[in-house]
Motif scaffolding. Structure first.
Motif, PDB file in Angstrom:
ATOM      1  N   ALA A  42     -86.094  64.758  60.441  1.00 43.29           N
ATOM      2  CA  ALA A  42     -85.910  65.452  59.166  1.00 43.29           C
ATOM      3  C   ALA A  42     -85.897  64.424  58.041  1.00 43.29           C
ATOM      4  O   ALA A  42     -85.217  63.405  58.129  1.00 43.29           O
ATOM      5  CB  ALA A  42     -84.602  66.232  59.175  1.00 43.29           C
ATOM      6  N   LEU A  43     -86.668  64.713  57.001  1.00 45.77           N
ATOM      7  CA  LEU A  43     -86.781  63.771  55.893  1.00 45.77           C
ATOM      8  C   LEU A  43     -86.092  64.307  54.646  1.00 45.77           C
ATOM      9  O   LEU A  43     -86.057  65.513  54.400  1.00 45.77           O
ATOM     10  CB  LEU A  43     -88.254  63.485  55.568  1.00 45.77           C
ATOM     11  CG  LEU A  43     -89.089  62.860  56.682  1.00 45.77           C
ATOM     12  CD1 LEU A  43     -90.504  62.616  56.190  1.00 45.77           C
ATOM     13  CD2 LEU A  43     -88.459  61.558  57.182  1.00 45.77           C
ATOM     14  N   ARG A  44     -85.537  63.396  53.874  1.00 44.24           N
ATOM     15  CA  ARG A  44     -84.934  63.728  52.586  1.00 44.24           C
ATOM     16  C   ARG A  44     -85.623  62.916  51.503  1.00 44.24           C
ATOM     17  O   ARG A  44     -86.335  61.947  51.787  1.00 44.24           O
ATOM     18  CB  ARG A  44     -83.434  63.436  52.613  1.00 44.24           C
ATOM     19  CG  ARG A  44     -82.699  64.161  53.720  1.00 44.24           C
ATOM     20  CD  ARG A  44     -81.209  63.886  53.652  1.00 44.24           C
ATOM     21  NE  ARG A  44     -80.597  64.546  52.500  1.00 44.24           N
ATOM     22  CZ  ARG A  44     -79.348  64.347  52.122  1.00 44.24           C
ATOM     23  NH1 ARG A  44     -78.579  63.479  52.768  1.00 44.24           N
ATOM     24  NH2 ARG A  44     -78.848  64.994  51.087  1.00 44.24           N
ATOM     25  N   VAL A  45     -85.395  63.330  50.267  1.00 45.66           N
ATOM     26  CA  VAL A  45     -86.042  62.675  49.128  1.00 45.66           C
ATOM     27  C   VAL A  45     -85.000  61.921  48.322  1.00 45.66           C
ATOM     28  O   VAL A  45     -83.936  62.453  47.992  1.00 45.66           O
ATOM     29  CB  VAL A  45     -86.755  63.701  48.224  1.00 45.66           C
ATOM     30  CG1 VAL A  45     -87.325  63.020  46.983  1.00 45.66           C
ATOM     31  CG2 VAL A  45     -87.863  64.402  49.000  1.00 45.66           C
ATOM     32  N   GLY A  46     -85.304  60.691  48.024  1.00 39.24           N
ATOM     33  CA  GLY A  46     -84.464  59.902  47.137  1.00 39.24           C
ATOM     34  C   GLY A  46     -85.279  59.394  45.973  1.00 39.24           C
ATOM     35  O   GLY A  46     -86.509  59.356  46.037  1.00 39.24           O
ATOM     36  N   VAL A  47     -84.610  59.027  44.906  1.00 36.79           N
ATOM     37  CA  VAL A  47     -85.272  58.289  43.833  1.00 36.79           C
ATOM     38  C   VAL A  47     -84.411  57.072  43.528  1.00 36.79           C
ATOM     39  O   VAL A  47     -83.185  57.132  43.547  1.00 36.79           O
ATOM     40  CB  VAL A  47     -85.495  59.123  42.550  1.00 36.79           C
ATOM     41  CG1 VAL A  47     -86.381  60.313  42.816  1.00 36.79           C
ATOM     42  CG2 VAL A  47     -84.181  59.548  41.917  1.00 36.79           C
ATOM     43  N   VAL A  48     -85.076  55.970  43.288  1.00 37.40           N
ATOM     44  CA  VAL A  48     -84.401  54.767  42.832  1.00 37.40           C
ATOM     45  C   VAL A  48     -84.707  54.641  41.349  1.00 37.40           C
ATOM     46  O   VAL A  48     -85.824  54.923  40.892  1.00 37.40           O
ATOM     47  CB  VAL A  48     -84.848  53.533  43.633  1.00 37.40           C
ATOM     48  CG1 VAL A  48     -86.336  53.295  43.526  1.00 37.40           C
ATOM     49  CG2 VAL A  48     -84.072  52.304  43.197  1.00 37.40           C
ATOM     50  N   LEU A  49     -83.704  54.236  40.588  1.00 32.39           N
ATOM     51  CA  LEU A  49     -83.787  54.323  39.126  1.00 32.39           C
ATOM     52  C   LEU A  49     -83.189  53.073  38.498  1.00 32.39           C
ATOM     53  O   LEU A  49     -82.236  52.488  39.012  1.00 32.39           O
ATOM     54  CB  LEU A  49     -83.031  55.568  38.678  1.00 32.39           C
ATOM     55  CG  LEU A  49     -82.821  55.885  37.206  1.00 32.39           C
ATOM     56  CD1 LEU A  49     -82.696  57.401  37.021  1.00 32.39           C
ATOM     57  CD2 LEU A  49     -81.560  55.202  36.658  1.00 32.39           C
ATOM     58  N   ASP A  50     -83.754  52.671  37.356  1.00 30.69           N
ATOM     59  CA  ASP A  50     -83.185  51.562  36.600  1.00 30.69           C
ATOM     60  C   ASP A  50     -83.477  51.773  35.122  1.00 30.69           C
ATOM     61  O   ASP A  50     -84.517  52.343  34.758  1.00 30.69           O
ATOM     62  CB  ASP A  50     -83.769  50.224  37.056  1.00 30.69           C
ATOM     63  CG  ASP A  50     -83.086  49.045  36.383  1.00 30.69           C
ATOM     64  OD1 ASP A  50     -81.913  48.786  36.713  1.00 30.69           O
ATOM     65  OD2 ASP A  50     -83.698  48.401  35.524  1.00 30.69           O
ATOM     66  N   VAL A  51     -82.548  51.328  34.276  1.00 30.83           N
ATOM     67  CA  VAL A  51     -82.752  51.412  32.834  1.00 30.83           C
ATOM     68  C   VAL A  51     -82.574  50.040  32.208  1.00 30.83           C
ATOM     69  O   VAL A  51     -81.792  49.210  32.674  1.00 30.83           O
ATOM     70  CB  VAL A  51     -81.779  52.407  32.162  1.00 30.83           C
ATOM     71  CG1 VAL A  51     -81.974  53.814  32.702  1.00 30.83           C
ATOM     72  CG2 VAL A  51     -80.327  51.963  32.315  1.00 30.83           C
ATOM     73  N   GLU A  52     -83.321  49.795  31.143  1.00 32.69           N
ATOM     74  CA  GLU A  52     -83.051  48.698  30.220  1.00 32.69           C
ATOM     75  C   GLU A  52     -82.579  49.353  28.935  1.00 32.69           C
ATOM     76  O   GLU A  52     -83.108  50.406  28.540  1.00 32.69           O
ATOM     77  CB  GLU A  52     -84.298  47.845  29.971  1.00 32.69           C
ATOM     78  CG  GLU A  52     -84.899  47.222  31.223  1.00 32.69           C
ATOM     79  CD  GLU A  52     -83.974  46.251  31.939  1.00 32.69           C
ATOM     80  OE1 GLU A  52     -83.069  45.696  31.268  1.00 32.69           O
ATOM     81  OE2 GLU A  52     -84.126  46.060  33.151  1.00 32.69           O
ATOM     82  N   THR A  53     -81.604  48.758  28.277  1.00 25.70           N
ATOM     83  CA  THR A  53     -80.955  49.407  27.140  1.00 25.70           C
ATOM     84  C   THR A  53     -80.767  48.435  25.981  1.00 25.70           C
ATOM     85  O   THR A  53     -80.935  47.219  26.126  1.00 25.70           O
ATOM     86  CB  THR A  53     -79.576  49.955  27.549  1.00 25.70           C
ATOM     87  OG1 THR A  53     -78.717  48.856  27.890  1.00 25.70           O
ATOM     88  CG2 THR A  53     -79.705  50.893  28.752  1.00 25.70           C
ATOM     89  N   THR A  54     -80.373  48.993  24.835  1.00 29.62           N
ATOM     90  CA  THR A  54     -80.111  48.162  23.661  1.00 29.62           C
ATOM     91  C   THR A  54     -78.776  47.442  23.753  1.00 29.62           C
ATOM     92  O   THR A  54     -78.503  46.546  22.954  1.00 29.62           O
ATOM     93  CB  THR A  54     -80.116  49.007  22.375  1.00 29.62           C
ATOM     94  OG1 THR A  54     -79.121  50.043  22.487  1.00 29.62           O
ATOM     95  CG2 THR A  54     -81.478  49.650  22.151  1.00 29.62           C
ATOM     96  N   GLY A  55     -77.925  47.825  24.693  1.00 26.11           N
ATOM     97  CA  GLY A  55     -76.603  47.212  24.838  1.00 26.11           C
ATOM     98  C   GLY A  55     -75.860  47.814  26.000  1.00 26.11           C
ATOM     99  O   GLY A  55     -76.455  48.502  26.848  1.00 26.11           O
ATOM    100  N   LEU A  56     -74.558  47.602  26.055  1.00 27.88           N
ATOM    101  CA  LEU A  56     -73.756  47.980  27.211  1.00 27.88           C
ATOM    102  C   LEU A  56     -72.984  49.279  27.052  1.00 27.88           C
ATOM    103  O   LEU A  56     -72.419  49.781  28.018  1.00 27.88           O
ATOM    104  CB  LEU A  56     -72.759  46.852  27.529  1.00 27.88           C
ATOM    105  CG  LEU A  56     -73.364  45.472  27.796  1.00 27.88           C
ATOM    106  CD1 LEU A  56     -72.256  44.460  28.046  1.00 27.88           C
ATOM    107  CD2 LEU A  56     -74.333  45.516  28.966  1.00 27.88           C
ATOM    108  N   ASP A  57     -72.932  49.843  25.852  1.00 21.01           N
ATOM    109  CA  ASP A  57     -72.123  51.024  25.570  1.00 21.01           C
ATOM    110  C   ASP A  57     -72.987  52.280  25.611  1.00 21.01           C
ATOM    111  O   ASP A  57     -73.831  52.497  24.737  1.00 21.01           O
ATOM    112  CB  ASP A  57     -71.457  50.888  24.200  1.00 21.01           C
ATOM    113  CG  ASP A  57     -70.425  51.972  23.930  1.00 21.01           C
ATOM    114  OD1 ASP A  57     -70.466  53.024  24.605  1.00 21.01           O
ATOM    115  OD2 ASP A  57     -69.585  51.785  23.034  1.00 21.01           O
TER     116      ASP A  57
END
Length: 292
Positions: A42-57
């Motif tokens: 049985a297979l499941r679906v995942g997504v891997v995600l990353d963001v670059e942002t203007t800062g930490l908040d």
């Protein structure tokens, strides 16, 4: 300039790898599959995600680059299919801090008039049983704020939820973990970072399991967010040393712990912090609530 055939480099790498005085790192390359699918698995679906942002908040800063890549995996944590990465840039509407440009290579000119394709991004996120990030505590608030329709997904964190020390690694930084597996890549770009997370999750460990297998096991466990509400001011140093973080909006210290540590944590707080005056709040967490 001397032209060297690729197989010569491979031969040199194999030769160096025989010595304990050298370590050979190989560049990460896009892949379509890490493991062969098992029959009737049985297979499941995942997504891997990353963001670059203007800062930490996440309340005041903005996403400037979002990368998402879908993959399919089985219950044993084998990644049997990897989709194409999707990457979007977005104009934050304000000039970038020069340090962000130096870190990511993104500039105001590159981002001008760019925007995330919301329907496409939401479609990818909606298809996933699990969203994975390396430092989900950072990425998730930005994604939930920018794409609120995806806010109810289950998340897992390769940085926080894998017991790297127990698995024979040191440190938790993505590039450092990847190097210990024998690879390297150019970091601080969202597309490169998600490829690194995929390689890391698919890594076969000495115990016969993959890193993803350990991540799935940890993610499925319930945990608690402990809020040290109305803790005495003089206890702040003890709380900080124990790993609590100050929540400026809610005005209390908090910490996420596995359910197995709840009794010990409650005893410590009652004895070392509250001393008979008040009590902490233990809020149950699942992968859906975690890292909000």
């Amino acid at each position: 300039m001397t032209v060297v055939a690729p197989d010569e480099f491979a031969r040199a790498a194999r030769f160096l790898a025989q010595s304990e005085d050298y370590r050979v790192l190989r560049r990460l390359r896009p892949v379509h599959q890490f493991h062969r699918p098992r029959e009737n698995a049985a297979l499941r679906v995942g997504v891997v995600l990353d963001v670059e942002t203007t800062g930490l908040d996440a309340e005041t800063d903005r996403i400037i680059e979002l990368a998402i890549q879908r993959f399919r995996y089985d219950e044993a944590g084998h990644i049997v299919q990897v989709g194409a990465p999707r990457v979007w840039r977005e104009d934050p509407g304000v000039p970038l801090d020069p340090r962000i440009t130096a870190l990511t290579g993104l500039t105001d000119e590159v981002l001008k008039d760019q925007a995330i394709d919301e329907p496409a991004a939401l479609d990818l996120l909606a298809s996933a049983d699990l969203v994975v990030a390396h430092n989900a505590r950072f990425d998730r608030p930005f994604v939930d704020r920018r794409l609120p329709a995806a806010a109810g997904k289950a998340w897992a964190c390769t940085m926080a939820e894998v017991d790297w020390l127990a698995l024979g690694f040191d440190g938790r930084a993505l590039a450092h973990l990847v190097s210990q597996c024998g690879w390297f890549y150019e970091g601080h770009r969202a597309q490169n970072d998600i490829l690194a997370v995929l390689y890391l999750m698919a890594h076969d460990l000495d115990d016969g399991r993959t890193v993803l297998s350990h991540l799935l096991e940890a993610s499925a466990q319930d945990s608690f967010r402990v809020n040290a509400i109305d803790a005495p001011y003089e206890s702040k140093d003890r709380l900080k040393v124990r790993g609590y973080r100050w929540n400026a909006a809610m005005r209390h210290w908090s910490k996420d712990i596995p359910a197995s540590e709840a009794d010990d944590e409650r005893t410590w707080l009652l004895e070392q912090v509250y001393a008979g005056h008040g009590a902490p709040a233990f809020l149950p967490l699942t992968a859906v609530e975690r890292y909000r």
